[in-house]
Enzyme design. Sequence first.
Site, PDB file in Angstrom:
ATOM      1  N   ASP A 108       0.796  -1.112  -0.100  1.00  0.00           N
ATOM      2  CA  ASP A 108       0.110  -0.017  -0.005  1.00  0.00           C
ATOM      3  C   ASP A 108       0.835   1.403   0.086  1.00  0.00           C
ATOM      4  O   ASP A 108       2.164   1.177   0.044  1.00  0.00           O
ATOM      5  CB  ASP A 108      -0.744   0.104   1.163  1.00  0.00           C
ATOM      6  N   LYS A 144      -4.268   3.364  -3.723  1.00  0.00           N
ATOM      7  CA  LYS A 144      -4.961   4.401  -4.201  1.00  0.00           C
ATOM      8  C   LYS A 144      -3.875   4.941  -5.239  1.00  0.00           C
ATOM      9  O   LYS A 144      -2.713   5.239  -4.735  1.00  0.00           O
ATOM     10  CB  LYS A 144      -5.663   5.264  -3.551  1.00  0.00           C
ATOM     11  N   MET A 153      -8.015   8.004  10.599  1.00  0.00           N
ATOM     12  CA  MET A 153      -8.607   8.324   9.445  1.00  0.00           C
ATOM     13  C   MET A 153      -9.512   9.719   9.534  1.00  0.00           C
ATOM     14  O   MET A 153     -10.267   9.573   8.701  1.00  0.00           O
ATOM     15  CB  MET A 153      -9.276   7.223   8.795  1.00  0.00           C
TER      16      MET A 153
HETATM   17  N1  SAH Z   1      -3.266  -0.377   9.673  1.00  0.00           N
HETATM   18  C1  SAH Z   1      -2.804   1.068   9.950  1.00  0.00           C
HETATM   19  C2  SAH Z   1      -3.741   2.063   9.940  1.00  0.00           C
HETATM   20  C3  SAH Z   1      -4.489   2.119   8.704  1.00  0.00           C
HETATM   21  S1  SAH Z   1      -5.801   3.223   8.367  1.00  0.00           S
HETATM   22  C4  SAH Z   1      -2.124   1.040  11.179  1.00  0.00           C
HETATM   23  O1  SAH Z   1      -2.208  -0.090  12.239  1.00  0.00           O
HETATM   24  O2  SAH Z   1      -1.407   2.048  11.770  1.00  0.00           O
HETATM   25  C5  SAH Z   1      -4.867   4.786   7.793  1.00  0.00           C
HETATM   26  C6  SAH Z   1      -4.913   5.741   9.063  1.00  0.00           C
HETATM   27  O3  SAH Z   1      -3.831   5.201   9.960  1.00  0.00           O
HETATM   28  C7  SAH Z   1      -4.568   7.025   8.478  1.00  0.00           C
HETATM   29  O4  SAH Z   1      -5.693   7.668   8.095  1.00  0.00           O
HETATM   30  C8  SAH Z   1      -4.013   7.627   9.832  1.00  0.00           C
HETATM   31  O5  SAH Z   1      -5.166   8.026  10.932  1.00  0.00           O
HETATM   32  C9  SAH Z   1      -3.493   6.423  10.645  1.00  0.00           C
HETATM   33  N2  SAH Z   1      -1.894   6.487  10.266  1.00  0.00           N
HETATM   34  C10 SAH Z   1      -1.242   5.959   9.418  1.00  0.00           C
HETATM   35  N3  SAH Z   1       0.096   6.064   9.581  1.00  0.00           N
HETATM   36  C11 SAH Z   1       0.164   7.301  10.350  1.00  0.00           C
HETATM   37  C12 SAH Z   1       1.381   7.942  10.716  1.00  0.00           C
HETATM   38  N4  SAH Z   1       2.559   7.907  10.175  1.00  0.00           N
HETATM   39  N5  SAH Z   1       0.904   9.016  11.448  1.00  0.00           N
HETATM   40  C13 SAH Z   1      -0.190   9.323  11.988  1.00  0.00           C
HETATM   41  N6  SAH Z   1      -1.466   8.512  11.521  1.00  0.00           N
HETATM   42  C14 SAH Z   1      -1.105   7.344  10.664  1.00  0.00           C
END
Ligand code: SAH
Length: 499
Positions: A37, A59, A174
């Site tokens: 991704d 995406k 998100m």
């Molecule tokens: N599976 C991922 C989450 C995926 S959903 C996990 O466990 O972290 C995607 C969301 O994760 C983003 O919209 C944001 O809210 C959060 N996210 C992912 N990477 C991030 C980062 N480096 N800093 C802050 N939020 C993050």
Amino acid sequence: MMGRGIVFLVGAGPGDPALMTCRSLELIAGADAVLYDRLIPPGALDGAPEGADLRYVGKRPGQAAMTQDEINDLLVDLGRAGKRVVRLKGGDPFVFGRGGEEAEALAAAGVAFEVVPGVTAGVAAPAYAGIPVTHRDAASAVAFVTGHEDPGKADSALDWAALARFPGTLVLYMGVRNLPLVTERLAAAGRDPAEAAAVVERGTEPEQRTVTGTLADISGRVEEEGIRPPAVTVIGTVASMRETIAWLERRPLYGEVVAVTRARAQASGLAGRLRELGAEVVETPAIRIEARPVRLAGIADYHLVCLTSPNGVRLLFDALGDLGLDARVFAGATFAAIGPGTAAELARRGIRPDVVPERSLAEALVDALASLPVEGRRVLIARASEARDVLPAALRERGAEVDVVPLYDTVAERLSDDQREALSRATYVTFTSSSTVRFLLEAGGRVPESARVVSIGPITSRTARESGLRVHVEAERHDVDGLVDALTGDAAARRVPAA
Ligand code: SAH
């Protein structure tokens, strides 16, 4: 029959490559295919085998993303085709990662799979911002909540009243766009508007930013600061602990972008030290060490052995090893080393050098050897093929029988466009030898006007000046530690002192 395929649903962590798990790196290194991704750390795929099938399935702007069903089908197909497949996702695969759906599809199709958890953004981004999601005195529970769905819709999966009552920290994933609505809903359902809140953008990445406020004003603050996804929102008393626990921004090299030009094989020590001090490190290796075939004769008869670099030590002992020999052939010989790094490399092989001049220069070694009788004695100088004549000339003048053994060539490394771009952002450019200066410039690397040039010692500085660079910082001790100290000192002196 084909080998049995298997799919690994792997978390790649929140963005800092250092937060990838050992298991994830091991699996990537052995993958036939990697489906990844957008939110995976830079360089995450560097360890994939040559020829591995690397597919981006996230995406793309202006292009239809693959649907979840299409991804599920692809995983099943590759698994059935006998492949070792890594499905690599940001954070943890089972935390808002749709890993659950992929596992269901694989289970239904009878394709073997394993799940490799990752460090999830909802814990890691706050941690890097100095916010513990639980705390013995302040939060005994934490809830991970998606802020993705439209809070206005009637059949919201989120129970706002329950979230408002939730006795602990709320972590929203998100939810940047919906933040005004989400915070309003929570307050309307009874959550204290004065409760502390924080939003962490690009947590654990070099661009990490954090804004803090209260449930009532956080969305306004986010708007003002132009915070954009990916970001997580923390609502809870713990958010205010950032005031005392924030650590990232307090590190001595926070905000600095430091270019490391030494050979990739040796860069990791320097790069690691700099990262630990908070710098963003860009590796723009200008040189590479290429070993030469080494001829050694009458090794046991040397009276004096001179080594001038850690590489020299390494390659000399490699050459000995190839001959089935070890350090004992040198028994009784005097050892001289230029530079503490060289001395340390020798010590690692059980040899404590007798002579290590204070200053890491051939001239200093010549002086330090002044009282050693060398007339008529055999001397080995093992070093880079291209080196100054100072040491052999001085010893020969004193009647020594000197063998200069060239162990390696220093050759230019090309710079990629990405590296060039990274170099242009550098606030510091470090040079650890004259050849790093010469070859970087020859490769078309440009030291940015505003960057400060850091040199490991006087010879390197001289080369830099002769190449038209201004040297801002020169290490007092001519090794990696000395260079890091000098750079850190310079950065501290340039910081605006706290009012
Ligand atoms: N599976 C991922 C989450 C995926 S959903 C996990 O466990 O972290 C995607 C969301 O994760 C983003 O919209 C944001 O809210 C959060 N996210 C992912 N990477 C991030 C980062 N480096 N800093 C802050 N939020 C993050």
